[in-house]
Design a protein around this motif. Sequence first.
Motif, PDB file in Angstrom:
ATOM      1  N   UNK B 382     -48.484 -33.584 -29.102  1.00 47.77           N
ATOM      2  CA  UNK B 382     -49.854 -32.874 -29.711  1.00 47.77           C
ATOM      3  C   UNK B 382     -51.000 -32.681 -29.071  1.00 47.77           C
ATOM      4  N   UNK B 383     -50.934 -33.032 -27.734  1.00 47.38           N
ATOM      5  CA  UNK B 383     -51.917 -33.292 -26.239  1.00 47.38           C
ATOM      6  C   UNK B 383     -51.028 -31.762 -25.398  1.00 47.38           C
ATOM      7  N   UNK B 384     -50.383 -31.464 -25.629  1.00 48.25           N
ATOM      8  CA  UNK B 384     -49.713 -30.123 -25.059  1.00 48.25           C
ATOM      9  C   UNK B 384     -50.341 -28.727 -25.202  1.00 48.25           C
ATOM     10  N   UNK B 385     -50.533 -28.569 -27.485  1.00 44.99           N
ATOM     11  CA  UNK B 385     -51.418 -27.623 -27.018  1.00 44.99           C
ATOM     12  C   UNK B 385     -52.444 -27.371 -26.281  1.00 44.99           C
ATOM     13  N   UNK B 386     -53.486 -28.725 -27.256  1.00 42.61           N
ATOM     14  CA  UNK B 386     -54.549 -28.179 -26.705  1.00 42.61           C
ATOM     15  C   UNK B 386     -55.040 -28.824 -25.073  1.00 42.61           C
ATOM     16  N   UNK B 387     -54.300 -29.160 -24.377  1.00 47.43           N
ATOM     17  CA  UNK B 387     -54.068 -28.866 -23.023  1.00 47.43           C
ATOM     18  C   UNK B 387     -54.345 -27.250 -23.038  1.00 47.43           C
ATOM     19  N   UNK B 388     -52.994 -26.835 -22.768  1.00 48.28           N
ATOM     20  CA  UNK B 388     -52.800 -25.209 -22.674  1.00 48.28           C
ATOM     21  C   UNK B 388     -54.059 -24.371 -23.264  1.00 48.28           C
ATOM     22  N   UNK B 389     -54.390 -24.723 -24.365  1.00 48.31           N
ATOM     23  CA  UNK B 389     -55.800 -24.643 -24.866  1.00 48.31           C
ATOM     24  C   UNK B 389     -56.625 -24.624 -24.352  1.00 48.31           C
ATOM     25  N   UNK B 390     -57.034 -25.822 -23.828  1.00 40.58           N
ATOM     26  CA  UNK B 390     -58.256 -26.102 -22.538  1.00 40.58           C
ATOM     27  C   UNK B 390     -58.502 -24.645 -21.539  1.00 40.58           C
ATOM     28  N   UNK B 407     -52.955 -24.300 -33.120  1.00 48.40           N
ATOM     29  CA  UNK B 407     -51.570 -25.387 -32.703  1.00 48.40           C
ATOM     30  C   UNK B 407     -51.878 -26.484 -32.595  1.00 48.40           C
ATOM     31  N   UNK B 408     -52.273 -26.656 -31.899  1.00 45.63           N
ATOM     32  CA  UNK B 408     -53.408 -28.175 -31.396  1.00 45.63           C
ATOM     33  C   UNK B 408     -53.516 -28.866 -33.016  1.00 45.63           C
ATOM     34  N   UNK B 409     -54.722 -27.944 -33.488  1.00 42.52           N
ATOM     35  CA  UNK B 409     -54.778 -28.374 -35.193  1.00 42.52           C
ATOM     36  C   UNK B 409     -54.530 -28.716 -36.096  1.00 42.52           C
ATOM     37  N   UNK B 410     -52.350 -28.390 -36.133  1.00 41.03           N
ATOM     38  CA  UNK B 410     -51.817 -28.690 -37.011  1.00 41.03           C
ATOM     39  C   UNK B 410     -50.584 -29.387 -36.011  1.00 41.03           C
ATOM     40  N   UNK B 411     -51.264 -30.163 -35.124  1.00 37.79           N
ATOM     41  CA  UNK B 411     -51.073 -31.842 -34.428  1.00 37.79           C
ATOM     42  C   UNK B 411     -51.776 -32.556 -34.324  1.00 37.79           C
ATOM     43  N   UNK B 412     -53.071 -32.557 -34.609  1.00 33.83           N
ATOM     44  CA  UNK B 412     -53.722 -33.261 -34.717  1.00 33.83           C
ATOM     45  C   UNK B 412     -54.037 -34.669 -35.610  1.00 33.83           C
ATOM     46  N   UNK B 413     -53.692 -35.788 -34.922  1.00 38.23           N
ATOM     47  CA  UNK B 413     -53.578 -36.850 -36.314  1.00 38.23           C
ATOM     48  C   UNK B 413     -55.508 -37.503 -36.899  1.00 38.23           C
ATOM     49  N   UNK B 414     -55.858 -36.835 -35.717  1.00 34.82           N
ATOM     50  CA  UNK B 414     -57.285 -37.630 -35.941  1.00 34.82           C
ATOM     51  C   UNK B 414     -58.376 -36.809 -36.619  1.00 34.82           C
ATOM     52  N   UNK B 415     -59.602 -37.234 -37.277  1.00 36.11           N
ATOM     53  CA  UNK B 415     -60.600 -36.713 -38.003  1.00 36.11           C
ATOM     54  C   UNK B 415     -61.348 -36.290 -36.150  1.00 36.11           C
ATOM     55  N   UNK B 416     -61.993 -37.384 -35.363  1.00 36.82           N
ATOM     56  CA  UNK B 416     -62.724 -36.680 -34.590  1.00 36.82           C
ATOM     57  C   UNK B 416     -62.080 -35.817 -33.586  1.00 36.82           C
ATOM     58  N   UNK B 417     -60.758 -35.732 -32.899  1.00 34.74           N
ATOM     59  CA  UNK B 417     -60.144 -34.887 -32.187  1.00 34.74           C
ATOM     60  C   UNK B 417     -60.120 -33.374 -33.337  1.00 34.74           C
ATOM     61  N   UNK B 418     -59.942 -33.108 -34.848  1.00 33.99           N
ATOM     62  CA  UNK B 418     -59.672 -32.229 -35.203  1.00 33.99           C
ATOM     63  C   UNK B 418     -61.462 -31.365 -35.362  1.00 33.99           C
ATOM     64  N   UNK B 419     -62.215 -31.867 -35.643  1.00 32.25           N
ATOM     65  CA  UNK B 419     -63.948 -31.477 -35.793  1.00 32.25           C
ATOM     66  C   UNK B 419     -63.639 -31.089 -33.628  1.00 32.25           C
ATOM     67  N   UNK B 420     -63.564 -31.700 -33.389  1.00 31.88           N
ATOM     68  CA  UNK B 420     -63.768 -31.159 -31.301  1.00 31.88           C
ATOM     69  C   UNK B 420     -62.598 -29.715 -31.865  1.00 31.88           C
ATOM     70  N   UNK B 421     -62.015 -30.481 -31.761  1.00 29.70           N
ATOM     71  CA  UNK B 421     -60.713 -28.905 -32.177  1.00 29.70           C
ATOM     72  C   UNK B 421     -61.375 -27.689 -32.489  1.00 29.70           C
ATOM     73  N   UNK B 422     -61.584 -27.818 -33.813  1.00 32.57           N
ATOM     74  CA  UNK B 422     -62.316 -26.828 -34.725  1.00 32.57           C
ATOM     75  C   UNK B 422     -63.679 -26.250 -33.924  1.00 32.57           C
TER      76      UNK B 422
END
Lengths: 116, 433
Positions: B382-390, B407-422
Motif C-alpha cells: 500500500x505504500x507504493x501508490x501513496x509514495x508515488x502519489x506524493x 489506488x492508495x485508498x483502495x489498499x489502505x488498512x486504517x482510518x487515520x491513513x485513509x483520512x489523510x489520503x482523502x
Amino acid sequence: MKYALLIYSEPWSGAPPSPEEAEANMAPWYEYTNAMQEAGVMLAGEALADIGTATSVRLRGDEVTTTDGPFAETKEVLTGFYLLDVDTLDDAIAWAAKCPAAVSGTIELRPLVELD
Amino acid sequence: MPGGSVRHHRTPTSRGARLTWSPEVEHVFREEHGRVLAALARRYRDLDLAEDALQDALVTAGERWAAEGIPDNPAAWLTTTARHKAIDRLRRENSYQRKLAVLQPLSDEEGADEVALQRLDAPVGDDRLSLLFMCCHPALDRDAQVALTLRSLGGLTTAEIARAFLVAEPTMGQRISRAKAKIQRAGIPFRVPPRAQLAERLGAVLEVLYLIYNEGYSASSGDAAVRVELTLEAKRLARIVMDLIPNAPETTGLVALMLFHDSRRNTRLDATGAAVPLEEQDRRRWDTSLIAEADKLLEEAARLFRPGPYQLQAAIAGVHATAPSFAATDWARIVVLYDRLAELRPTPVVALNRAVAVAMRDGPETGLALIDEIADSLAGYRVLPAARADLLRRAGRNVEAKHAYREALELTRNDPERRYLQRRLAEVTIAAP
C-alpha cells in the motif's frame, strides 16, 4: 530425546561413478557417521538404495497392490536416515546441519514417539 | 525441554480470559505475568503446565486480593500459589511418566522451608530471556513466534492478540496451542542459546519484537488500547534483551529506533484523527527526552563498530528527529544511510524508502524514475501508490497524482491513513479537476 533424521535429496542422475569417485563421495559420510558414533548420539543409521529399487505396497480392503517405484514421485527423495538420541532439538539441528546432504537437500527432524 | 511422552489433555481453563478485576489488580497481573511464567516454565519444563498453573493462581489472586488487598510481593505470592496449583493439576492427571519426572523433585521440597522455596522460585535473570528465545525458536513459524511471545511474555489474552492481528479468536487460540505442542513434542529447549547460535537466534528475537512494535505503531487494527499495549510490550522486552545480553549493538539500535518513533507519538494524528505526514508534524511537540535517550543509545551502539539494519534505521530516524524542520533535513545523509541499508537488506521496501529520500534530495522526478524501476516487485504494497502519489503531487502532475491517491485508498488498512489520503486526493482534484 530421540529423533529421526530423515535425509531428502535429489537422486543421482548421471553415469554411475567410478570406484574412485564413489569412494570420494562416501568419505564425508564415513566422517559424519563416525563423529556421531564417537559423540555417543547415534542409535542407527542407514543409506537407502536408489529409487529405482523401490517397491510400494498398499492394502485396500482385501487387495494387496504392489507397484514399482516410491510412494510419491518427487524431486527430492528419501535417501537415508539416522536415529539420534540427544538432549534438545538444537542438538539435533546441529547434527542435521553437518549432514553432507544438507548443503543441497533437506534434512527433516522428527521426534520419535515414546510410548508409555 | 525434553519429555516426548504422549500428552494427556488437561482440563482447559478459559485460557487468558479476564474476569472482572480492578485496574490495580489487572495492572499487577500484566506486570508480573512474564516473570512468573518464566520462572514456572524453568521449574517444570512444561509451558502448558506453567501457564495453566499461573492461570489458576490468577483466578485465586483475583478473589483473595479483592478481599485482602494486593500483597507486598505479588510475584512471590503468585509463584507460590502457582506451584501448589501445578501439583494439584499433576495429581489429577493420568500421565505416570510425567508425574514421575515432575513430582519427585517437588515432593522433596515439600519438607523444605518457605524461604528456601522462595529462593528456588525467585526468577533467575535470564528466565524471561530463556522464555523469549524459546518462543522465538526457528522451529516455530513467524506467526506462532509472535503470538506465543505476546501470550507468554506479554500476558496478553488470546482475544487481545487475535484483535491485534485481525484473526478470529479460535484461530489464534489454535495457533498458540499448536506452537506450545510443538515446543513440547519436538524438544525445543528452554534456554538462552549457547554462544555459537546466539547471534543468529537474537536476530529472530529482534525481528519478532519489531514486528510486534510495528503492529502496534501502524494502527492497522481498530483497538487503540491493544495497539498501545503492543508497542509498550515490544519496547519493554527489547530493553530486557538489551540489558541482559550486552555487546549486541543491533538490540540497542532497535531500542533506539523504537524510542525515535515514540518521540513523535503526539504529533502523528490531528484533532480529527487523520494521519499527519512527517512534513506537517509540529516538531515542538516531539519528546526531546526520548530523542536524547535514543541518540545516546545509538552512540553507544556505534562504539562497537558493528553496523546493522536496526542501527541504520535508527540513524535515519535520528536524522529526522534532530532536524529543525522538514526543509532543513539532511536528505543527503539520509540517502547515504539508505545506501548502506540497501547493501545489508536489498529489499524492494528499502529501495522504495531510498527512492523517496532521493526525491527529497534531488527533486520528485528522480524519485519517480527510481520507483518505476521497482514498481513490479511492490505490487499490492500500500505504500507504493501513496509514495508515488506524493511525488507526483510535488511534481505538479496532479491528474496522475489523483489516480495514484485513489489506488492508495483502495489498499489502505486504517482510518487515520485513509483520512489523510482523502485529504490529499481532494487537494489534487481541486488542482486538476
